[in-house]
Design an enzyme around this catalytic site. Structure first.
Site, PDB file in Angstrom:
ATOM      1  CG  HIS A 145      -2.160   0.882   1.285  1.00 44.54           C
ATOM      2  ND1 HIS A 145      -2.358   1.612   0.054  1.00 44.54           N
ATOM      3  CD2 HIS A 145      -3.199   0.935   1.858  1.00 44.54           C
ATOM      4  CE1 HIS A 145      -3.447   2.429   0.269  1.00 44.54           C
ATOM      5  NE2 HIS A 145      -4.044   2.070   1.454  1.00 44.54           N
ATOM      6  CD  GLN A 148      -2.912   5.248   4.432  1.00 43.65           C
ATOM      7  OE1 GLN A 148      -3.540   5.146   4.034  1.00 43.65           O
ATOM      8  NE2 GLN A 148      -2.346   6.194   5.438  1.00 43.65           N
ATOM      9  CG  ASP A 241      -3.675  -2.000   8.588  1.00 47.32           C
ATOM     10  OD1 ASP A 241      -4.654  -1.417   8.579  1.00 47.32           O
ATOM     11  OD2 ASP A 241      -3.047  -2.640   7.593  1.00 47.32           O
ATOM     12  CB  CYS A 281      -3.746   3.226   6.684  1.00 50.54           C
ATOM     13  SG  CYS A 281      -4.382   1.603   6.999  1.00 50.54           S
ATOM     14  NE  ARG A 309      -3.726   7.443   0.821  1.00 49.17           N
ATOM     15  CZ  ARG A 309      -4.304   6.435   0.470  1.00 49.17           C
ATOM     16  NH1 ARG A 309      -5.066   5.628   1.527  1.00 49.17           N
ATOM     17  NH2 ARG A 309      -4.665   5.921  -0.539  1.00 49.17           N
TER      18      ARG A 309
END
Ligand code: CP
Ligand code: NVA
Length: 325
Positions: A145, A148, A241, A281, A309
């Site tokens: 990712h 991110q 996460d 995130c 972002r």
């Protein structure tokens, strides 16, 4: 700060890659110059300065998984750069009915100027990039990712004024997209990184090996352990996460058991530096991977991280889609 301020001199980041698939593909110079360009774009947006860097350019957004932040920040980012975005749910396009990735990539390359893809297997986005003649941007795969993590690095840079030499600790699923992209990213920018995860949830061996190689060039260390207290000791940045990522829903109950000792809470955070910042995130599950007093508390910067972002991705879009060939 001195040794990284030179990146501030680079006005338009010079990126050699066609695509943005993983941070391992990017050099320290490229990542830092993108981050400083993102800071500049953020400043200008706050001052209301309009941009036409991507005037007339169109980004296609293919989503095979749900999204709030990624979809909205890419769409708004294109608009703010003078371009346009088209949302393409895989449920609605022929890809979802079995049209091949390669045909989809070739066809879309005739219409749009870039494609962002959120998908399951990382191989799928590599296949996309191979057959597309336009830039392909990773909006999350099972393995990575990176967009991110660019926002995460930008947030850390804003709060701490530097990246190199800081310690980032990640608690939770060491084998997911966030852990892998954080490994790639921190290694490139000279941050120490520790991961605490349950046995069996260690990061992908090849990604770890490559990150260790990159880290040794920058003089930073990587620690992978099953001991959260050891990992978080003196951390400047604490990250977690979800325990169950998109696509792993069948394992959710098992994972609740496996990760129960890997929650970011007040007790654990006592071992971090007193001025640590907390990143996630999002979306988050309060009471699972993080307690409400941490994610909603004074150390948390998760909403700045979510905002970033937009700014980090604008720098990526400007560099890739605005490139003069
Ligand atoms: N963090 C993140 O990628 O959020 P979304 O799934 O909402 O896009
Ligand atoms: N690891 C999470 C990240 C969500 C943005 C997932 O893949 O679901």
């Amino acid at each position: 700060m001195n040794h990284i301020s030179k990146w501030q001199q680079i006005e338009t980041p010079r990126i050699t890659q066609k695509d943005f698939l993983t941070l391992a593909d990017y050099s320290t110079e490229e990542i830092m110059s993108l981050l400083y360009d993102a800071l500049e774009l953020k400043k200008q947006q706050k001052m209301g300065i309009p941009h036409s860097h991507l005037s007339g350019k169109v980004l296609g957004l293919i989503f095979e998984k749900s999204s709030t932040r990624t979809r909205v920040s890419f769409e708004v980012g294109m608009l703010q750069l003078g371009g346009h975005a088209i949302f393409l749910s895989s449920k609605d396009i022929q890809l979802g009915r079995g049209e091949t990735v390669s045909d989809t990539a070739k066809v879309l390359s005739r219409y749009v100027d870039g494609i962002m893809v959120r998908t399951f297997e990382h191989d799928t986005i590599e296949e996309f990039a191979k057959h597309a003649t336009i830039p392909v941007i990773n909006g999350l795969t099972d393995l990575h990712h990176p967009a991110q993590v660019m926002a995460d690095l930008l947030t850390i840079l804003e709060y701490k004024g530097k990246l190199a030499g800081l310690k980032l600790c990640y608690i939770g699923d060491g084998h997911n997209n966030m852990a892998h992209s954080l490994l790639d990213g921190t290694a490139k920018v000279g941050m120490h990184m520790s991961i605490a995860c349950p046995e069996g949830y260690e990061p992908n061996a090849l990604i770890t090996q490559n990150a260790k190689k990159a880290a040794s060039k920058m003089g930073n260390k990587i620690l992978i352990t099953n001991d959260p207290i050891r990992a978080i000791k003196d951390a400047d940045v604490v990250v977690t996460d979800v325990w169950t990522s998109m696509g792993q829903e069948k394992e959710a109950e098992q994972r609740l058991q496996d990760f129960k000792d890997f929650q970011v809470n007040q007790g654990l955070c006592e071992h971090a530096k007193s001025d640590f910042i907390f990143l996630h995130c999002l979306p988050a599950h309060r009471g699972e991977e993080v307690t409400a007093d941490i994610i909603d508390g004074p150390h948390s910067v998760v909403f700045d991280e979510a905002e970033n972002r937009l700014h980090a991705q604008k720098a990526i879009l400007k560099a890739l889609l605005g490139k003069k060939s």
